[in-house]
Structures are given as structure tokens and as C-alpha cells.
Motif scaffolding. Structure first.
Motif, PDB file in Angstrom:
ATOM      1  N   GLY A 186      43.137  33.600  35.806  1.00 33.12           N
ATOM      2  CA  GLY A 186      42.953  33.923  37.216  1.00 33.12           C
ATOM      3  C   GLY A 186      41.506  33.696  37.622  1.00 33.12           C
ATOM      4  N   PRO A 187      41.264  33.594  38.904  1.00 31.06           N
ATOM      5  CA  PRO A 187      39.901  33.323  39.363  1.00 31.06           C
ATOM      6  C   PRO A 187      39.033  34.576  39.462  1.00 31.06           C
ATOM      7  CG  PRO A 187      41.399  33.350  41.210  1.00 31.06           C
ATOM      8  CD  PRO A 187      42.235  33.591  39.987  1.00 31.06           C
ATOM      9  N   ASP A 188      39.640  35.743  39.334  1.00 29.76           N
ATOM     10  CA  ASP A 188      38.876  36.990  39.456  1.00 29.76           C
ATOM     11  C   ASP A 188      37.831  37.072  38.344  1.00 29.76           C
ATOM     12  OD1 ASP A 188      40.884  37.299  41.235  1.00 29.76           O
ATOM     13  OD2 ASP A 188      41.865  38.968  40.221  1.00 29.76           O
ATOM     14  N   PHE A 189      36.698  37.682  38.658  1.00 28.18           N
ATOM     15  CA  PHE A 189      35.697  37.814  37.603  1.00 28.18           C
ATOM     16  C   PHE A 189      36.142  38.853  36.582  1.00 28.18           C
ATOM     17  CE2 PHE A 189      34.075  40.646  41.006  1.00 28.18           C
ATOM     18  CZ  PHE A 189      33.957  41.830  40.296  1.00 28.18           C
ATOM     19  N   LYS A 190      35.714  38.641  35.369  1.00 32.38           N
ATOM     20  CA  LYS A 190      36.048  39.554  34.274  1.00 32.38           C
ATOM     21  C   LYS A 190      34.750  40.174  33.751  1.00 32.38           C
ATOM     22  CE  LYS A 190      40.533  38.508  33.535  1.00 32.38           C
ATOM     23  NZ  LYS A 190      41.003  38.438  34.926  1.00 32.38           N
ATOM     24  N   SER A 191      34.914  41.274  33.088  1.00 32.01           N
ATOM     25  CA  SER A 191      33.755  41.973  32.558  1.00 32.01           C
ATOM     26  C   SER A 191      34.167  42.654  31.261  1.00 32.01           C
ATOM     27  CB  SER A 191      33.301  42.996  33.605  1.00 32.01           C
ATOM     28  OG  SER A 191      32.205  43.707  33.147  1.00 32.01           O
ATOM     29  N   ILE A 192      33.378  42.484  30.222  1.00 28.17           N
ATOM     30  CA  ILE A 192      33.695  43.131  28.948  1.00 28.17           C
ATOM     31  C   ILE A 192      32.878  44.416  28.853  1.00 28.17           C
ATOM     32  CG2 ILE A 192      33.751  42.878  26.443  1.00 28.17           C
ATOM     33  CD1 ILE A 192      33.718  39.853  26.844  1.00 28.17           C
ATOM     34  N   THR A 193      33.566  45.494  28.613  1.00 26.06           N
ATOM     35  CA  THR A 193      32.865  46.779  28.572  1.00 26.06           C
ATOM     36  C   THR A 193      33.062  47.418  27.200  1.00 26.06           C
ATOM     37  OG1 THR A 193      33.462  46.996  30.900  1.00 26.06           O
ATOM     38  CG2 THR A 193      32.539  48.939  29.829  1.00 26.06           C
ATOM     39  N   PRO A 194      32.159  47.165  26.261  1.00 23.81           N
ATOM     40  CA  PRO A 194      32.285  47.804  24.950  1.00 23.81           C
ATOM     41  C   PRO A 194      31.949  49.293  25.039  1.00 23.81           C
ATOM     42  CG  PRO A 194      30.279  46.486  25.051  1.00 23.81           C
ATOM     43  CD  PRO A 194      31.001  46.266  26.347  1.00 23.81           C
ATOM     44  N   SER A 195      32.210  49.997  23.969  1.00 26.87           N
ATOM     45  CA  SER A 195      32.037  51.459  24.012  1.00 26.87           C
ATOM     46  C   SER A 195      30.588  51.862  24.279  1.00 26.87           C
ATOM     47  CB  SER A 195      32.513  52.062  22.685  1.00 26.87           C
ATOM     48  OG  SER A 195      31.823  51.429  21.621  1.00 26.87           O
ATOM     49  N   TYR A 196      29.642  50.993  23.899  1.00 25.64           N
ATOM     50  CA  TYR A 196      28.223  51.321  24.061  1.00 25.64           C
ATOM     51  C   TYR A 196      27.650  50.719  25.337  1.00 25.64           C
ATOM     52  CZ  TYR A 196      28.711  46.874  21.666  1.00 25.64           C
ATOM     53  OH  TYR A 196      29.138  45.626  21.312  1.00 25.64           O
ATOM     54  N   ALA A 197      28.530  50.350  26.283  1.00 25.95           N
ATOM     55  CA  ALA A 197      28.100  49.550  27.445  1.00 25.95           C
ATOM     56  C   ALA A 197      27.054  50.240  28.309  1.00 25.95           C
ATOM     57  CB  ALA A 197      29.305  49.188  28.297  1.00 25.95           C
ATOM     58  N   PHE A 198      27.122  51.547  28.426  1.00 24.17           N
ATOM     59  CA  PHE A 198      26.239  52.194  29.403  1.00 24.17           C
ATOM     60  C   PHE A 198      25.232  53.128  28.731  1.00 24.17           C
ATOM     61  CE2 PHE A 198      30.175  51.119  31.608  1.00 24.17           C
ATOM     62  CZ  PHE A 198      29.666  50.342  32.630  1.00 24.17           C
TER      63      PHE A 198
END
Lengths: 292, 397
Positions: free
Chosen positions: A116-128
Motif C-alpha cells: 500500500g502507499p501508506d507510510f509505515k513505521s517500525i516501532t521496536p520496544s526501545y523506540a521511545f
């Protein structure tokens, strides 16, 4: 002083990602003289594979890197042995430029179809999470990305300079005819080189995916960044990619911090033009150029 | 309110053989603007299907079915202009808008020159509405006026925030909206601390965040597009760059944005142009909720306000045709210019320049709470109370 240190740190982190993203591009350009405009799309495929690994299998994107590299190695090898080699045989290296451009367009649209054209984002457990060192703030995701980038570039250097594969790749880059006379299967080596470069592009994608949101149209951006890194650092060697990438990262952050956030691209291209005028082979020159 | 046309059923029952009304245009189904482009397109598709499923519409005693000819412009203005010119040459009379001011602006120039109406819900840049175009109508108020309701909202917050900084990218929409925001905010007595202009495509905002940590305003206002907004908020959360109020005009309205940030999306403010819980009557779908139900029954894609706006573009077109009792472009244009009608999207009325009435079609203010967007302003439409100041990133749940 804290601001300068923070900017330096941010620049090194960003530069590490740029270095890894450019390493494969630099290798292909250095060994085969092919400007691979498919590079950015391989980076994105890596990002999408890492996203899939996390989304469907729950695998951390950094742990998914070996799998991503294996898939892209196979794809890169097959791509070179079929499409690229055929284009070079039938016409010229310039044809490979057009072919890679066309393939990038096709692959970009296949990515749209698949994800799909929607943007994707990978959020690992340590992301924030972040680390504070006095007044300095270190984003754990970006530090992880830098560590992964440095580790992978070191791996690429090891492959090129300490393994039989690396030895034949370097020999072929220096003199493909002579390498052939010595019994090296040059076409196979070109395929291997493309495979290795694609694998590292994929690894870069996995790293980029945890740092930035991404979507299929971003491929051109990563090809352009890789081109800039190669012009700055020099062609063909991991050290050149590392130096060029770090320099580009520092140019980005210092320009944004002390001149204005609108100007990093302008400064990057200004430095590129100056580099092409003063030192067209880049800071470390061509790793294989001396023997050509 | 007396000027509002009642929302009569516009689904026709004429016995004459149906003709076809074709809506043309381009839309980003791929490329950088595809996410929202697909949302707008989904709205167009839903409206056309709903009308055709009910037998078409009747205009001036003649029955018409609807046809939609939207082509993928790949978020590329050059490609979009070629596609629109082709359709003009093929005799298409009515156009729907693309998404993104950078595409709507050049394509509107072509439809204007051909004197074919365009109704769009994808371009809010001032330049679209200040060229003297007569055939171009937009649902959104021009960008420089999209901040009026936001400023009114900021004035209601207690304790009242005093300072703000603005982050925007170097594109027509973002820059114009930032300029409008700064002008309106300063006029209302808020103090501008910094304005940060970024390139159109950004990979890192650490320098901006360093400055924000050193010189922290009460509010950070981002007039950035979806993907850039996510990058900014993500880096803010990761580096613990806290402000009392983070306001992004685009981004948090998307489910994908909220999923990517998880609990860190809570308390972020966003402009919301439509809420399916609003009590709007509509001639095609019955109501806003009727539209939402119909849409969900035919399309699994999450419903966004751009989708509702896309559907309402067609509803407004049909109402104008019925009012004009004609499908001649010039007559429909005249009817569109005097449109004042309630639709699934709300009461639609255009200014004399063609953009949406800033009061009627201006944004409401939403805030992400427990992963969903709640309306917090205007008070009479609010579904929740504002959480202010926002909890620190590490304290969000």
C-alpha cells in the motif's frame, strides 16, 4: 558547548545511517562502474521486510537483519546476472543507468501493490527511550541504528579485505580481464558484488525503518543520499562510505543547527560541487582506481 | 440559516433512459501524497456507488447515472496536468480535485482556462484562491485562514498558554498555513518564540529539538504533512522534548500515525474537519453517520475526514446540478457559487473566491485521547475535555 557536542553527536548518528545506506551503492559503482539507481528501492525493500518481520512475526527489526540480507543477497545476485548483465552486454554501461532507473520505477509500484502507499513505521520496544549523559540526550533508537551501521560496515570491510570472496571482488574491480585470465569467473563475481551490495542496502533499510517513517516514494531520496556520500567519501571502499556518510551527517546537523533547518540540502550540494571541483574522486579516492 | 437549502432527496426516479455524468480528475494513488489521496478517492467512489445503487439522479427531468474517471497522478504535478489536459480534450465537463496544493494549483489553472468546474477537497493553499479563478471551489478554507478556530481555542485554555514556536516545511501549503498561524496567533496576543523552516522531505529534526529544549515555548505548532509530523513527534518523544501542547495540523487524524506512536500519541492536538458523530443531514446518505455506515460496508480502509470531504464534493455537485436544472458547466458553476447546503460533511458554503467558508468549514480541534481523536473545540461539539498541559512523555498512558 553542550549544543555543539549535542549537534556533533546527532550528526554522527545520522551520518552512520547515511554511511550504511551508501556502502552498497559505493561498492557497485567502484567494482562495476554501474550507477545503480535501484539502490534506494533495495533500501526500502529491506525496510519493508524488517517491518514485516516485526509486524507478522514479532521479530525485532535489528534481529531480522540477517534474514533481510539473505533475501536481498539472492535478489541482487539474480538481478545482476539477468537484467544488469544483459543490459551491459547488449549496449553499454549507460544502458545500465536507464535499466536500473526503469526497474526502480517498477519495483516502487510493486511495493505500493504489496504494502500500500501508506507510510509505515517500525516501532521496536526501545523506540521511545533515551539515555542522558549530563546535558546530552541520546535517542536509544538512533544510537542502536549507529551501532548497527558501524557493525555492518565493519562486516563489509571484513568481507572485502579478509575473505576469499572479497579478494576476488577486489581483483576483479582492479582488472577484470586479468582476473579472468587467473581463473576468476568475472560474471559470477559481478553477481556476488551486486548481491553483497544489495544485502547491505537491505540492512540499511532495516536500520532506517526504526529511525524514520518510510513509504515507496522515498527510494529516490536514499539513492540521492548514497550518491552524495560516494562523491564525498570516494568510491568502492567501506572506509570511503563511512567517511562520506559521517561527513554528510555532520553537514546536515551543523547546518541545521547553526545556519538554519531549511539549509542542510543546500549546504550538502554546495559541498558536493566544491568536492567535484577540488577532489573529484572524493576524500579517499577510488579504492580500485589506482590499478585501472 | 434560512438560506440553507433543505436537503431534499436527490436520488431520482425519472423514467427516461439514463444518461451519464462523468467526473474526471487525477488523484495520488501512489507517491508521497498517496495515503490521503486514497482517502479522498475512497470518498469519491463511495458517493458514486451510493448514487448509482439507488438508480442515479434526476436533473431537469432527465435521469443520469454517474461515472468516475480518476487517474493516478503519482503525487506528481506534471503528470497530473497532463492527465487533466487529456480529459479536457476528451470532453470531460466536471472535475474533482487531486490531493495536495502543489497538484491542485496547476490542474485548477487548466480547468479554469477550459471553463470546467472543479470541486476539490485537497488543496488549501492561498494561491489557489487568489488567482481570480471562477470555476474552482475548495472545501477547505484557504491555508492562511485555517487557524482562526485554533486561535479561538487556544484562548479558552486555562491556564492560558503564552508562547509558541512553529515548525513548517518548505512547501506551499505548510508555509502558507504557518504564516497564517503566526499572524493570527500574534494578533491574539500569543508570543512567537521561534519559527523553524525545514526542507520538504526531512530525515532528522534533532537540531530543532535541541533548540526547543533550550528555549521551550508553551506550544509547538507543526503545519507539516502526515509523514513529517510523525517523524517530529516520534523524535520529540524519544528525546524527551516536552512541551505543554503539541499541535499538528496533519498526522494524528490517521490511524497509522496513532498506532506508530502508541500511548505517546495521547494529548497531541490536531485539526479535524469532520466527525461522523455530528448531526448533519445529507441528501444522498441521509446523515453523516449514514455515510460512515455505508462507507464501512463497502470499503475496509479506515474512514478519515478527507474521505467524507471527497464524498461531499460529489453531493455538492449533484445539488448544484439540480439547482441549476442543467448539466451545462457554466450553469453548474453559477449554482456552485451560491451553494449553501447541508451535507454529510456539514454546511457547505464557498467564499466569493471559491474556498470554504472559514467559519462553516473551518477545522474543529481534536486531541488524541486513549488512542482515538476526540473533539475538544468548539465546546458545543466537544466529545471530551482538553488535557492541558500534556503529561510528560514518560507519564503518558
Amino acid at each position: 558547548m553542550t549544543l555543539v557536542l549535542q549537534t556533533l553527536l546527532d550528526g554522527l548518528v545520522l551520518g552512520g545511517v547515511f554511511s550504511l545506506a551508501a556502502a552498497g551503492f559505493s561498492l557497485i559503482f567502484g567494482v562495476m562502474n554501474v550507477v545503480n539507481l535501484t539502490h534506494g528501492i533495495f533500501v526500502l525493500i529491506g525496510a519493508y521486510l524488517a517491518w514485516s518481520a516485526q509486524h507478522f512475526l514479532g521479530v525485532d527489526p535489528l534481529l531480522a537483519i540477517p534474514g533481510v540480507m539473505a533475501v536481498l543477497f539472492a535478489a541482487g545476485y539474480a538481478y545482476q546476472r539477468t537484467i544488469i548483465q544483459s543490459a551491459v552486454d547488449r549496449s553499454s554501461l549507460l544502458a545500465s543507468l536507464l535499466v536500473t532507473f526503469g526497474v526502480a520505477l517498477v519495483l516502487r509500484n510493486l511495493l505500493v501493490l504489496a504494502f500500500g502507499p501508506d507510510f509505515k513505521s517500525i516501532t521496536p520496544s526501545y523506540a521511545f527511550t533515551n539515555l542522558k549523559l549530563g546535558a546530552l540526550t541520546l535517542d536509544i533508537v538512533r544510537i542502536s541504528a549507529l551501532a548497527a551501521s558501524l557493525g555492518l560496515i565493519a562486516l563489509l570491510a571484513f568481507v572485502l579485505y579478509r575473505t576469499d570472496w572479497g579478494r576476488v571482488i577486489r581483483a576483479t574491480a582492479q582488472q577484470d580481464f586479468a582476473a579472468g585470465l587467473c581463473g576468476v569467473n568475472v560474471r559470477h563475481v559481478y553477481g556476488l558484488t551486486f548481491g553483497v551490495a544489495s544485502a547491505f542496502a537491505g540492512a540499511a533499510g532495516a536500520v532506517i525503518g526504526i529511525v524514520l517513517p518510510f513509504a515507496p516514494p522515498d527510494e529516490g531520496h536514499w539513492t540521492m543520499k548514497a550518491f552524495a556520500v560516494v562523491v564525498l567519501g570516494g568510491v568502492g571502499s567501506p572506509a570511503g562510505a563511512l567517511l562520506g556518510g559521517l561527513l554528510l551527517g555532520l553537514i546536515n546537523t551543523f547546518t541545521a543547527q547553526f545556519i538554519g533547518p531549511a539549509f542542510p540540502n543546500a549546504m550538502m550540494f554546495l559541498v558536493l560541487v566544491l568536492m567535484l571541483l577540488v577532489r573529484p574522486h572524493g576524500l579517499l579516492g577510488s579504492a580500485f582506481g589506482g590499478s585501472r | 440559516m434560512t438560506a440553507i437549502a433543505a436537503a431534499p432527496a436527490i436520488i431520482g426516479t425519472a423514467r427516461a433512459q439514463a444518461r451519464t455524468i462523468t467526473f474526471g480528475g487525477s488523484i495520488p494513488l501512489s507517491g508521497r501524497a498517496a495515503e490521503t489521496g486514497l482517502n479522498v478517492h475512497a470518498g469519491y467512489l463511495a458517493a458514486v456507488k451510493a448514487v448509482n445503487d439507488k438508480g442515479g439522479i434526476e436533473v431537469g427531468g432527465q435521469k443520469y447515472m454517474l461515472d468516475l474517471k480518476m487517474f493516478d497522478d503519482a503525487s506528481d504535478p506534471t503528470r497530473a496536468t497532463t492527465l487533466i489536459q487529456q480529459q479536457i480534450d476528451q470532453g470531460v465537463d466536471f472535475f474533482l480535485g487531486s490531493f495536495g496544493s502543489n497538484i491542485v494549483l496547476p490542474t485548477a489553472a487548466i480547468t479554469e482556462r477550459a471553463r470546467k468546474p472543479m470541486v476539490q477537497a485537497g488543496g488549501g493553499s492561498d494561491q489557489i484562491f487568489t488567482q481570480g479563478y471562477r470555476y474552482v471551489f475548495g472545501f477547505f478554507p484557504r491555508a492562511s485562514q485555517q487557524f482562526i478556530s485554533s486561535v479561538e481555542y487556544f484562548k479558552t485554555i486555562e491556564p492560558r498558554p503564552r508562547t509558541f514556536s512553529v515548525i513548517f516545511t518548505n512547501d506551499a501549503f505548510s508555509r502558507t498555513q504557518a504564516d497564517g498561524a503566526i499572524k493570527d496567533m500574534e494578533a491574539a496576543g500569543f508570543q512567537l518564540m521561534d519559527r523553524y523552516q525545514l526542507p520538504e522531505t526531512i530525515t532528522d529534526v534533532s537540531s530543532v529539538l535541541n533548540s526547543l529544549r533550550a528555549k521551550t515555548p508553551d506550544m509547538v505548532i507543526c503545519t507539516t504533512h502526515d509523514q513529517n509530523s510523525l517523524l517530529i513527534s516520534r523524535q520529540m518523544a524519544a528525546t524527551d522534548t516536552h512541551v505543554k501542547l503539541l499541535y499538528q495540523t496533519l498526522g494524528p487524524q490517521l490511524q497509522s500515525y496513532r498506532e506508530a506512536l502508541g500511548r505517546f500519541a495521547n494529548s497531541i492536538m490536531v485539526q479535524i474537519y469532520w466527525d461522523e458523530r455530528a448531526n448533519y443531514k445529507d441528501a444522498v446518505f441521509g446523515s453523516a453517520k449514514g455515510f460512515a455506515d455505508t462507507y464501512r460496508s463497502i470499503n475496509p480502509r479506515p474512514l478519515a475526514y478527507h474521505t467524507a470531504a471527497g464524498a461531499a464534493c460529489i453531493v455538492v455537485y449533484l445539488q448544484a446540478m439540480q439547482k441549476a436544472r442543467s448539466v451545462a458547466p457554466a450553469a453548474v458553476r453559477e449554482a456552485l457559487a451560491t451553494t449553501d447546503v447541508e451535507t454529510l460533511y456539514g454546511r457547505v458554503k464557498f467564499t466569493k473566491d471559491g474556498d470554504g467558508d472559514p467559519i462553516l468549514l473551518g477545522p474543529r480541534i481534536g486531541q488524541v485521547q486513549k488512542g482515538a481523536v476526540e473533539i475538544v473545540f468548539p465546546t458545543e461539539a466537544a466529545s471530551a475535555k482538553t488535557v492541558y498541559p500534556a503529561p510528560k512523555w514518560s507519564e503518558r498512558s
